[in-house]
Scaffold this motif. Structure first.
Motif, PDB file in Angstrom:
ATOM      1  N   ASN A  53       0.843  -1.199   0.000  1.00  0.00           N
ATOM      2  CA  ASN A  53       0.000   0.000   0.000  1.00  0.00           C
ATOM      3  C   ASN A  53       0.877   1.247   0.000  1.00  0.00           C
ATOM      4  O   ASN A  53       1.816   1.359   0.791  1.00  0.00           O
ATOM      5  CB  ASN A  53      -0.906  -0.008   1.238  1.00  0.00           C
ATOM      6  N   ALA A  54       0.567   2.187  -0.875  1.00  0.00           N
ATOM      7  CA  ALA A  54       1.393   3.392  -1.001  1.00  0.00           C
ATOM      8  C   ALA A  54       1.341   4.275   0.229  1.00  0.00           C
ATOM      9  O   ALA A  54       2.143   5.217   0.339  1.00  0.00           O
ATOM     10  CB  ALA A  54       0.967   4.192  -2.231  1.00  0.00           C
ATOM     11  N   ASN A  55       0.430   3.987   1.155  1.00  0.00           N
ATOM     12  CA  ASN A  55       0.372   4.845   2.342  1.00  0.00           C
ATOM     13  C   ASN A  55       1.609   4.707   3.223  1.00  0.00           C
ATOM     14  O   ASN A  55       1.806   5.493   4.150  1.00  0.00           O
ATOM     15  CB  ASN A  55      -0.910   4.611   3.159  1.00  0.00           C
ATOM     16  N   SER A  65      -1.345  13.691  -2.009  1.00  0.00           N
ATOM     17  CA  SER A  65      -2.405  14.420  -2.709  1.00  0.00           C
ATOM     18  C   SER A  65      -2.799  13.620  -3.942  1.00  0.00           C
ATOM     19  O   SER A  65      -2.040  12.771  -4.415  1.00  0.00           O
ATOM     20  CB  SER A  65      -1.948  15.830  -3.105  1.00  0.00           C
ATOM     21  N   ARG A  66      -3.998  13.913  -4.454  1.00  0.00           N
ATOM     22  CA  ARG A  66      -4.503  13.156  -5.591  1.00  0.00           C
ATOM     23  C   ARG A  66      -5.242  14.082  -6.536  1.00  0.00           C
ATOM     24  O   ARG A  66      -5.964  14.981  -6.110  1.00  0.00           O
ATOM     25  CB  ARG A  66      -5.427  12.038  -5.099  1.00  0.00           C
ATOM     26  N   TYR A  75      -1.270  10.332  -8.309  1.00  0.00           N
ATOM     27  CA  TYR A  75      -0.989  10.336  -6.880  1.00  0.00           C
ATOM     28  C   TYR A  75       0.383  10.978  -6.656  1.00  0.00           C
ATOM     29  O   TYR A  75       1.366  10.582  -7.289  1.00  0.00           O
ATOM     30  CB  TYR A  75      -0.982   8.915  -6.321  1.00  0.00           C
ATOM     31  N   THR A  76       0.434  11.933  -5.748  1.00  0.00           N
ATOM     32  CA  THR A  76       1.693  12.615  -5.450  1.00  0.00           C
ATOM     33  C   THR A  76       1.987  12.510  -3.961  1.00  0.00           C
ATOM     34  O   THR A  76       1.119  12.747  -3.120  1.00  0.00           O
ATOM     35  CB  THR A  76       1.634  14.095  -5.860  1.00  0.00           C
ATOM     36  N   THR A  85       5.622  10.644  -7.749  1.00  0.00           N
ATOM     37  CA  THR A  85       4.382  10.881  -8.491  1.00  0.00           C
ATOM     38  C   THR A  85       4.095   9.669  -9.357  1.00  0.00           C
ATOM     39  O   THR A  85       4.956   9.224 -10.134  1.00  0.00           O
ATOM     40  CB  THR A  85       4.486  12.132  -9.377  1.00  0.00           C
ATOM     41  N   VAL A  86       2.880   9.119  -9.214  1.00  0.00           N
ATOM     42  CA  VAL A  86       2.504   7.900  -9.926  1.00  0.00           C
ATOM     43  C   VAL A  86       1.106   8.068 -10.501  1.00  0.00           C
ATOM     44  O   VAL A  86       0.207   8.597  -9.845  1.00  0.00           O
ATOM     45  CB  VAL A  86       2.518   6.668  -8.994  1.00  0.00           C
TER      46      VAL A  86
END
Length: 376
Positions: A53-55, A65-66, A75-76, A85-86
């Motif tokens: 999970n990116a969290n 941020s999104r 997603y940044t 950034t993805v």
């Protein structure tokens, strides 16, 4: 830091994994942080790649941020020293401004972004330790923190690296410049307060309230002249809130809780140093709640009983004994919610009269104390 991990073929990463499958299966991601802390969270094994999970990037101190929606959701995750950034379903990402391979394809599961664990570990400066195929546990170590806090004043961005306690200043067109070392790690609720003096100095206070339930109150105070720190101090209180007074008249005040320095505006020269422990008679850290040429109001951290110090005679007065009735005196001596001590609050002076409110009862009454009582 070597970044060869970004260029390695995905096949090298698959050597320790079970055969490629199209469906995701449950796995676990164990992160060992640079400070020795450890956390384990659910992950997914998909097509031979472990995704986490990116969290976890937020756990490392990056702000999330999104933007956009659907397959074009961006997603940044960023701090002042790290950025990721993805885009959804992408095989590449922007890491610190450079396009790199993810080593897999990002995806969203239950409204959460998942990224290849190896990419996340590399982005956080860590290293892969092992993959346990039997228990489906991916382990990485030495993951770094990138938490920081910033504020802008006078067009200059001031940033404190919470991990190292280093304070930087950055002009709009310049590079970050180290201006001070605060001397300790910062933790949670960071607040910046700026005050420009008539003499052209900048008084900066950085406050860190932390712990559970936020019972620690740490102050860092700095005096800057022409962008350079010329004086600084810090003090930490436990289960004690309130503000140290910053100035009186044309003087600035710095304290570490035990010593108080009176600083001349404009020059930054130390005009006077006061020993608060000697004046208060208790070996503790003190809040400085008010000051003038003839008096000082200080409160020891633990007992919390406000003291009036006559600066001419050195006489000490416990104000709750002079201003409060018997019931309120008992409250001041025995109360421990939200902290020990009285709740007297200085509101100002008229001539020799010092004025206070009692926040324990909030009855609107103004309590007055005549300074001439402390004079010999």
């Amino acid at each position: 830091m070597k970044k060869s991990w970004l260029l390695l073929p995905v096949l090298l990463f698959l050597l320790g994994f079970p055969p490629v499958t199209s469906a995701a299966s449950t796995a676990y991601f164990t992160a060992i942080w640079e400070n020795g802390g450890q956390s384990t969270s659910p992950a997914l094994l998909k097509e031979g790649v472990v995704y986490t999970n990116a969290n976890i990037l937020e756990s490392a101190g990056l702000l999330a941020s999104r933007s956009g929606s659907g397959s074009r959701t961006v997603y940044t995750y960023s701090s002042w020293k790290k950025s990721v950034t993805v885009t959804t379903a992408s095989k590449t990402a922007k890491l610190d401004g450079q396009t790199v391979s993810l080593g897999g394809k990002s995806f969203v599961y239950k409204d959460e972004l998942y990224l290849p664990a190896r990419f996340v570990v590399g982005a956080l400066g860590g290293e892969t330790v092992s993959w346990n195929a039997k228990s489906s546990v991916y382990t990485a170590r030495n993951l770094h923190f990138f938490s920081s806090a910033s504020a802008v004043y006078g067009g200059v961005t001031y940033t404190v690296d919470k991990q190292t306690g280093k304070l930087y200043a950055q002009a709009p067109a310049g590079q970050p410049r180290l201006i001070a070392n605060l001397g300790s790690e910062l933790y949670d609720m960071i607040d910046f307060n700026f005050r420009k003096t008539d003499g052209g100095l900048l008084y900066l206070t950085i406050k860190d309230i932390y712990g559970e339930p936020h019972i620690n109150n740490k102050w860092y105070t700095l005096i800057l002249k022409d962008g350079m720190v010329i004086r600084q101090a810090s003090v930490g209180y436990w289960q004690r809130y309130g503000d140290n007074v910053k100035m009186y008249g044309d003087n600035l005040i710095l304290t570490d809780g035990k010593l108080l320095r009176v600083i001349e505006d404009g020059t930054g020269k130390v005009k006077e140093t006061l020993d608060l422990v000697k004046l208060g008679g208790i070996d503790d850290k003190y809040l400085v709640e008010a000051m003038d040429d003839d008096f000082l109001l200080i409160r020891p951290n633990q007992k919390g009983l406000l003291m009036l110090i006559d600066r001419n005679s050195g006489n000490k007065t416990l104000l709750y004994k002079e201003l409060l009735d018997a019931d309120q005196q008992l409250y001041a001596e025995t109360n421990d919610i939200p902290f020990y001590g009285d709740r007297l609050e200085f509101t100002g002076r008229t001539g020799n009269l010092l004025k206070f409110k009692n926040q324990a009862v909030q009855d609107g009454r103004i309590y007055e104390y005549d300074l001439s009582k402390t004079q010999p």
